[in-house]
Design a protein around this motif. Structure first.
Motif, PDB file in Angstrom:
ATOM      1  N   LEU A  54      11.455  60.927   8.935  1.00 53.09           N
ATOM      2  CA  LEU A  54      11.724  59.505   8.692  1.00 53.09           C
ATOM      3  C   LEU A  54      12.253  59.277   7.281  1.00 53.09           C
ATOM      4  N   VAL A  55      11.640  59.926   6.286  1.00 48.52           N
ATOM      5  CA  VAL A  55      12.117  59.792   4.902  1.00 48.52           C
ATOM      6  C   VAL A  55      13.557  60.292   4.790  1.00 48.52           C
ATOM      7  N   ASP A  56      13.845  61.449   5.382  1.00 49.61           N
ATOM      8  CA  ASP A  56      15.195  62.016   5.316  1.00 49.61           C
ATOM      9  C   ASP A  56      16.202  61.129   6.035  1.00 49.61           C
ATOM     10  N   ALA A  57      15.806  60.571   7.187  1.00 49.16           N
ATOM     11  CA  ALA A  57      16.723  59.716   7.945  1.00 49.16           C
ATOM     12  C   ALA A  57      17.022  58.427   7.192  1.00 49.16           C
ATOM     13  N   VAL A  58      15.990  57.815   6.605  1.00 48.15           N
ATOM     14  CA  VAL A  58      16.196  56.575   5.849  1.00 48.15           C
ATOM     15  C   VAL A  58      17.063  56.847   4.629  1.00 48.15           C
ATOM     16  N   TRP A  59      16.926  58.011   4.022  1.00 54.48           N
ATOM     17  CA  TRP A  59      17.721  58.380   2.852  1.00 54.48           C
ATOM     18  C   TRP A  59      19.184  58.626   3.230  1.00 54.48           C
ATOM     19  N   SER A  60      19.395  59.232   4.398  1.00 53.27           N
ATOM     20  CA  SER A  60      20.744  59.650   4.791  1.00 53.27           C
ATOM     21  C   SER A  60      21.482  58.630   5.635  1.00 53.27           C
ATOM     22  N   VAL A  61      20.749  57.763   6.359  1.00 54.19           N
ATOM     23  CA  VAL A  61      21.359  56.847   7.323  1.00 54.19           C
ATOM     24  C   VAL A  61      20.857  55.436   7.044  1.00 54.19           C
ATOM     25  N   SER A  62      21.740  54.467   7.213  1.00 58.32           N
ATOM     26  CA  SER A  62      21.328  53.071   7.042  1.00 58.32           C
ATOM     27  C   SER A  62      20.265  52.706   8.069  1.00 58.32           C
ATOM     28  N   GLU A 217      21.121  57.599  -5.004  1.00 58.10           N
ATOM     29  CA  GLU A 217      21.732  58.923  -5.100  1.00 58.10           C
ATOM     30  C   GLU A 217      21.771  59.559  -3.715  1.00 58.10           C
ATOM     31  N   MET A 218      22.837  60.288  -3.428  1.00 63.61           N
ATOM     32  CA  MET A 218      22.995  60.916  -2.126  1.00 63.61           C
ATOM     33  C   MET A 218      23.628  62.286  -2.274  1.00 63.61           C
ATOM     34  N   ILE A 219      23.016  63.272  -1.648  1.00 68.47           N
ATOM     35  CA  ILE A 219      23.581  64.620  -1.640  1.00 68.47           C
ATOM     36  C   ILE A 219      24.738  64.660  -0.652  1.00 68.47           C
ATOM     37  N   LEU A 220      25.836  65.292  -1.040  1.00 64.84           N
ATOM     38  CA  LEU A 220      26.980  65.468  -0.141  1.00 64.84           C
ATOM     39  C   LEU A 220      26.725  66.719   0.693  1.00 64.84           C
ATOM     40  N   ALA A 221      26.220  66.508   1.908  1.00 59.75           N
ATOM     41  CA  ALA A 221      25.797  67.622   2.754  1.00 59.75           C
ATOM     42  C   ALA A 221      26.670  67.766   3.996  1.00 59.75           C
ATOM     43  N   LYS A 222      27.847  67.124   3.999  1.00 59.73           N
ATOM     44  CA  LYS A 222      28.730  67.186   5.165  1.00 59.73           C
ATOM     45  C   LYS A 222      30.137  67.567   4.726  1.00 59.73           C
ATOM     46  N   GLU A 223      30.923  68.039   5.688  1.00 66.24           N
ATOM     47  CA  GLU A 223      32.318  68.363   5.398  1.00 66.24           C
ATOM     48  C   GLU A 223      33.111  67.100   5.079  1.00 66.24           C
ATOM     49  N   ARG A 224      32.749  65.987   5.706  1.00 67.59           N
ATOM     50  CA  ARG A 224      33.385  64.692   5.453  1.00 67.59           C
ATOM     51  C   ARG A 224      32.299  63.637   5.280  1.00 67.59           C
ATOM     52  N   THR A 225      32.281  62.991   4.134  1.00 68.23           N
ATOM     53  CA  THR A 225      31.338  61.912   3.857  1.00 68.23           C
ATOM     54  C   THR A 225      32.120  60.613   3.753  1.00 68.23           C
ATOM     55  N   THR A 226      31.831  59.662   4.638  1.00 66.73           N
ATOM     56  CA  THR A 226      32.616  58.430   4.703  1.00 66.73           C
ATOM     57  C   THR A 226      32.014  57.347   3.811  1.00 66.73           C
ATOM     58  N   GLY A 228      32.317  53.048   3.041  1.00 68.96           N
ATOM     59  CA  GLY A 228      32.825  51.777   3.542  1.00 68.96           C
ATOM     60  C   GLY A 228      31.687  50.809   3.806  1.00 68.96           C
ATOM     61  N   ARG A 229      32.036  49.682   4.393  1.00 66.78           N
ATOM     62  CA  ARG A 229      31.006  48.673   4.674  1.00 66.78           C
ATOM     63  C   ARG A 229      30.605  48.652   6.143  1.00 66.78           C
ATOM     64  N   ALA A 230      31.092  49.603   6.938  1.00 64.39           N
ATOM     65  CA  ALA A 230      30.624  49.722   8.322  1.00 64.39           C
ATOM     66  C   ALA A 230      29.269  50.425   8.335  1.00 64.39           C
ATOM     67  N   GLU A 231      28.427  50.060   9.275  1.00 60.83           N
ATOM     68  CA  GLU A 231      27.098  50.660   9.350  1.00 60.83           C
ATOM     69  C   GLU A 231      27.166  52.154   9.639  1.00 60.83           C
ATOM     70  N   ALA A 232      28.263  52.595  10.253  1.00 66.19           N
ATOM     71  CA  ALA A 232      28.389  54.011  10.590  1.00 66.19           C
ATOM     72  C   ALA A 232      28.771  54.876   9.393  1.00 66.19           C
ATOM     73  N   CYS A 233      29.123  54.270   8.270  1.00 68.12           N
ATOM     74  CA  CYS A 233      29.544  55.056   7.104  1.00 68.12           C
ATOM     75  C   CYS A 233      28.339  55.743   6.456  1.00 68.12           C
ATOM     76  N   ASP A 234      28.604  56.936   5.917  1.00 64.74           N
ATOM     77  CA  ASP A 234      27.538  57.695   5.267  1.00 64.74           C
ATOM     78  C   ASP A 234      27.090  57.027   3.974  1.00 64.74           C
ATOM     79  N   ILE A 235      28.040  56.497   3.215  1.00 63.24           N
ATOM     80  CA  ILE A 235      27.720  55.739   2.002  1.00 63.24           C
ATOM     81  C   ILE A 235      28.116  54.298   2.275  1.00 63.24           C
ATOM     82  N   GLY A 236      27.115  53.496   2.675  1.00 62.64           N
ATOM     83  CA  GLY A 236      27.373  52.111   3.037  1.00 62.64           C
ATOM     84  C   GLY A 236      27.397  51.219   1.803  1.00 62.64           C
ATOM     85  N   LEU A 237      28.484  50.462   1.646  1.00 64.90           N
ATOM     86  CA  LEU A 237      28.637  49.528   0.527  1.00 64.90           C
ATOM     87  C   LEU A 237      28.866  48.147   1.129  1.00 64.90           C
ATOM     88  N   PHE A 238      27.778  47.424   1.339  1.00 68.15           N
ATOM     89  CA  PHE A 238      27.836  46.172   2.084  1.00 68.15           C
ATOM     90  C   PHE A 238      27.985  44.973   1.140  1.00 68.15           C
TER      91      PHE A 238
END
Length: 304
Positions: A54-62, A217-226, A228-238
């Motif tokens: 749960l901690v990892d998911a909340v950290w990595s996903v909105s 802070e977020m670790i870049l742990a993927k080949e592509r880190t998106t 944007g302001r969409a909920e599906a983005c890895d780094i959400g900027l709402f």
């Protein structure tokens, strides 16, 4: 959240999960110490995997993507429960065969190892189903595996020490028995070292300097880190209309990170220079997306 808070919550949730796992394990009393150890280990592994997942998911996903969070945590619970069951059975079997208390620590090592694997299990499954590159996910899994294994070892040794130090003539029904305290120590150590392993062994990361949730802070742990302001983005900027739903991406190509703009009207900037297509990133670069400022950092690579 910051790296410091991430490690803190991993340790805190791991400790509480260990205590809850101990309480759940006491609800079922099968015959035989082997079966009891397996059941208690299963609940311990399940609850620690739930807390850390749960901690990892909340950290990595909105948190707005509650369905994805639930899927990640669900897979973690299944793997963690299996790990705890195996660890409990192995530890008790070795204890029965040798009558050496130290052998039970081996069971907690197995539990920690599989709990560590559980944190990245969902991401590995998604990469397999979508036929994506396993490289980044494997690195995360290795870090969690190392942290979980070390945590199981350290926590198991603590639990064993507490058993000898605190053992008395009190009934086993006493709430704060050495077993309960030991479960808390195992959970806390696994959580602490899984969190530390990810932070200490990180290769590249982003820190939000200004904008939505500064200090994150977020670790870049993927080949592509998106980004944007969409909920599906890895780094959400709402909350910033100048940012597109998919505004930009950070790509890992070979051994180098690049920033790629998604052909946005407002543009994406690195050190105040507009990105045209793709731009290489170096540690310390400042990425500007709308009103948000992101600092890119990368661990210094060893040169031959």
């Amino acid at each position: 959240m910051s790296f410091r808070l991430f490690v803190y919550y991993c340790a805190l949730c791991g400790g509480w999960a260990g205590f809850v796992g101990w309480m759940l394990g006491r609800l079922i009393h099968p015959d035989g110490n082997l079966a009891r150890a397996g059941i208690r280990g299963m609940f311990l592994g399940m609850m620690i995997a739930f807390g850390l997942g749960l901690v990892d998911a909340v950290w990595s996903v909105s948190l707005r993507r509650i369905g994805l969070v639930a899927q990640r945590v669900g897979v973690a619970i299944l793997v963690g429960a299996a790990g705890g069951l195996i660890g409990g059975l192995v530890g008790q079997a070795l204890l029965n065969a040798t009558e050496v208390g130290l052998m039970f620590v081996v069971g907690w090592v197995f539990t920690g190892l599989l709990v560590g694997i559980s944190i990245a299990a969902f991401e590995l499954l998604v990469a397999f189903v979508k036929r994506q590159d396993f490289g980044a996910v494997q690195k995360k899994m290795l870090k969690c595996l190392l942290g979980g294994t070390a945590g199981g070892l350290v926590g198991g040794l603590f639990a064993l020490s507490l058993k000898f130090l605190l053992e008395s003539n009190r009934s086993d029904e006493w709430l704060w028995s050495p077993t309960a305290t030991g479960f808390v120590m195992v959970g806390m150590c696994i959580g602490l070292l899984v969190g530390l392993a990810q932070v200490i062994l990180k290769e590249a990361w982003i820190k939000v300097e200004a904008g939505f949730r500064p200090g994150r802070e977020m670790i870049l742990a993927k080949e592509r880190t998106t980004i944007g302001r969409a909920e599906a983005c890895d780094i959400g900027l709402f909350g910033d209309n100048a940012i597109e739903k998919l505004h930009a991406s950070i790509l890992l190509d070979g051994n180098r990170y690049y920033l790629e703009d998604a052909s946005t009207p407002a543009g994406t900037f690195v050190n105040d220079q507009r990105v045209l297509g793709r731009a290489p990133l170096q540690t310390g670069d400042l990425i500007r997306v709308g009103r948000s400022l992101l600092r890119f950092n990368e661990r210094r690579k060893q040169t031959a």
